[in-house]
Design a protein around this motif. Structure first.
Motif, PDB file in Angstrom:
ATOM      1  N   LEU A  17      32.035  22.382  32.659  1.00  0.00           N
ATOM      2  CA  LEU A  17      33.551  22.569  33.132  1.00  0.00           C
ATOM      3  C   LEU A  17      33.627  24.033  33.100  1.00  0.00           C
ATOM      4  N   GLU A  18      34.481  24.341  34.280  1.00  0.00           N
ATOM      5  CA  GLU A  18      34.853  25.800  34.479  1.00  0.00           C
ATOM      6  C   GLU A  18      36.085  25.765  34.987  1.00  0.00           C
ATOM      7  N   ALA A  19      36.916  26.838  34.460  1.00  0.00           N
ATOM      8  CA  ALA A  19      38.376  27.178  34.843  1.00  0.00           C
ATOM      9  C   ALA A  19      38.243  27.991  36.329  1.00  0.00           C
ATOM     10  N   THR A  20      39.252  27.732  37.303  1.00  0.00           N
ATOM     11  CA  THR A  20      39.423  28.314  38.437  1.00  0.00           C
ATOM     12  C   THR A  20      39.627  29.779  38.602  1.00  0.00           C
ATOM     13  N   ASP A  21      39.374  30.343  39.524  1.00  0.00           N
ATOM     14  CA  ASP A  21      39.719  31.694  39.604  1.00  0.00           C
ATOM     15  C   ASP A  21      41.233  31.780  39.688  1.00  0.00           C
ATOM     16  N   LEU A  22      41.766  32.943  39.119  1.00  0.00           N
ATOM     17  CA  LEU A  22      43.010  33.252  38.986  1.00  0.00           C
ATOM     18  C   LEU A  22      43.671  33.507  40.439  1.00  0.00           C
ATOM     19  N   GLU A  23      44.828  32.880  40.714  1.00  0.00           N
ATOM     20  CA  GLU A  23      45.711  33.195  41.597  1.00  0.00           C
ATOM     21  C   GLU A  23      46.575  34.259  41.322  1.00  0.00           C
ATOM     22  N   PRO A  24      47.410  35.013  42.085  1.00  0.00           N
ATOM     23  CA  PRO A  24      48.075  35.983  41.587  1.00  0.00           C
ATOM     24  C   PRO A  24      49.253  35.519  40.666  1.00  0.00           C
ATOM     25  N   SER A  72      50.018  39.509  39.838  1.00  0.00           N
ATOM     26  CA  SER A  72      51.678  39.533  39.754  1.00  0.00           C
ATOM     27  C   SER A  72      52.380  39.126  38.639  1.00  0.00           C
ATOM     28  N   VAL A  73      51.499  38.944  37.772  1.00  0.00           N
ATOM     29  CA  VAL A  73      52.113  38.092  36.422  1.00  0.00           C
ATOM     30  C   VAL A  73      52.806  39.296  35.710  1.00  0.00           C
ATOM     31  N   SER A  74      54.171  39.257  35.213  1.00  0.00           N
ATOM     32  CA  SER A  74      54.872  40.241  34.693  1.00  0.00           C
ATOM     33  C   SER A  74      55.424  39.698  33.243  1.00  0.00           C
ATOM     34  N   THR A  75      55.068  38.425  32.781  1.00  0.00           N
ATOM     35  CA  THR A  75      55.781  37.796  31.619  1.00  0.00           C
ATOM     36  C   THR A  75      54.849  38.048  30.292  1.00  0.00           C
TER      37      THR A  75
END
Length: 374
Positions: A17-24, A72-75
């Motif tokens: 299993l692999e996690a997908t690449d991050l989106e913004p 774009s993550v700010s939290t």
């Protein structure tokens, strides 16, 4: 990485299993612990039907450490400890802006759920967010998460930073069972000091309804279950009375204890017959909250006359919660010693022991079982 997949017939552990690449606007979380909820079992045994196409990653009640964030993550930041919520939300539509993010339809999952409610059609894989790959194919995570895996990618609206003093084994339970149970009392029924509450079903959800009623100041909290061994759990979390429904008529007993009926009843099992009983337990003006998830084709029959005295039937998805507000508030209650989390953890399991956790859950041995992943 390792994780647990469900192929439509059985669960199995895989290391492919692999996690997908991050989106913004996404966050990658290394899972520390994940709760084993009855909803997970309901997926495997078919109670929920085919909600999403298999294979998919199991689990939806998790907590862990942020290891990467989109630009774009700010939290949240890398290193934060977080609780994962099953819902994502846009934060700016009319329902989000008025404090009802569980009803948001701007996320992929929210839109798919809304369409299913209207049309009865199952969503296609393209309608849902896929956060994993398995054997070079994108696969979904159950309930918009899939936390029975060593890492998961989720939207930033699904993660809430918490105090690092809360162990992952306790924090993970907030993401579903605690939010759902406490939210039924705090957010949906809005129980007041001095009111009376009946809780049908003393499992992981019911125990959180009970302790929320205690925190809210309810003076009579009546736990109802057909397993008498649940009484010890119920009283530990705040029940003032316990009704063994295998030995005594639940409705009549609750009415007697509450001098004619309770202000609020909460059904936590998902049986339509128990929902009907929950209505019967109410005093005039009382509220019945449906938390238990019945089968997709289940139908509840209610005589309208039963509702004429201002009684209410209230649906409640995910505790009508506001994760960004409710999760920190629940953590504060835990750190103050008022909300019991450590006491909910009856047993801890390795990722390979999910079948054993399901067996213990079905046998009524657990308040909550937890898979430890780190």
């Amino acid at each position: 990485m390792r994780g647990i997949l469900f192929d439509g017939e059985q669960t199995f552990v895989t290391d492919q299993l692999e996690a997908t690449d991050l989106e913004p606007d996404q966050v990658r979380v290394r899972i520390g612990a994940a709760g084993v909820c009855h909803s997970d079992l309901s997926v495997v045994n078919g109670t929920f039907g085919q909600m999403i196409p298999p294979p998919f990653v199991m689990g939806h009640e998790g907590a862990g450490e942020v290891v990467a964030v989109g630009n774009s993550v700010s939290t949240v930041e890398v290193g934060d400890h977080v609780v994962i919520a099953t819902i994502d939300n846009c934060g700016h539509c009319s329902v989000c802006a008025t404090g009802h993010p569980t009803l948001c339809q701007n996320s992929k999952l929210g839109a798919a759920i809304a369409r299913r409610a209207l049309t009865g059609e199952d969503p296609s894989p393209e309608d849902l967010p896929a956060y994993f790959t398995y054997q070079d194919s994108r696969v979904l995570g159950f309930a918009n998460t899939g936390v029975f895996a060593e890492e998961v990618v989720v939207g930033q609206g699904q993660v809430v930073a918490i105090d690092k003093r809360v162990p992952f084994t306790s924090a993970c339970l907030i993401g579903c069972g605690v939010l759902t149970g406490t939210g039924a009392i705090f957010n949906r029924a809005k129980v007041y000091r001095g009111e009376s509450v009946a809780v049908i079903g003393v499992g992981g959800i019911g125990l959180n309804v009970i302790q929320a009623a205690r925190i809210a100041g309810a003076t009579k909290i009546i736990a109802v279950d057909n397993n008498p061994t649940k009484e010890t759990f119920a009283r530990q979390f705040g029940a003032t009375h316990f009704v063994d429904s295998s030995q005594t008529p639940a409705v009549e007993t609750v009415q007697e204890i509450s001098s004619g009926g309770v202000d609020c009843s909460v059904e936590c099992v998902g049986h339509t017959s128990l929902m009907t009983e929950a209505i019967e337990m109410l005093r005039p003006g009382g509220k019945m909250v449906i938390l238990g998830v019945a089968g997709m084709d289940a139908v509840m029959e209610v005589a309208p006359f039963k509702l004429y005295q201002d009684k209410s039937i209230m649906g409640c998805r995910y505790g009508s919660s506001r994760p960004a507000f409710d999760i920190p508030a629940l953590v504060d209650l835990y750190l103050d010693g008022r909300l019991l989390l450590d006491e909910l953890v009856s047993e801890r399991y390795d990722l390979t022991e999910l079948d054993k956790a399901f067996e213990d859950l079905e046998a009524g041995k657990l308040a909550r079982g937890v898979l430890e992943l780190s």
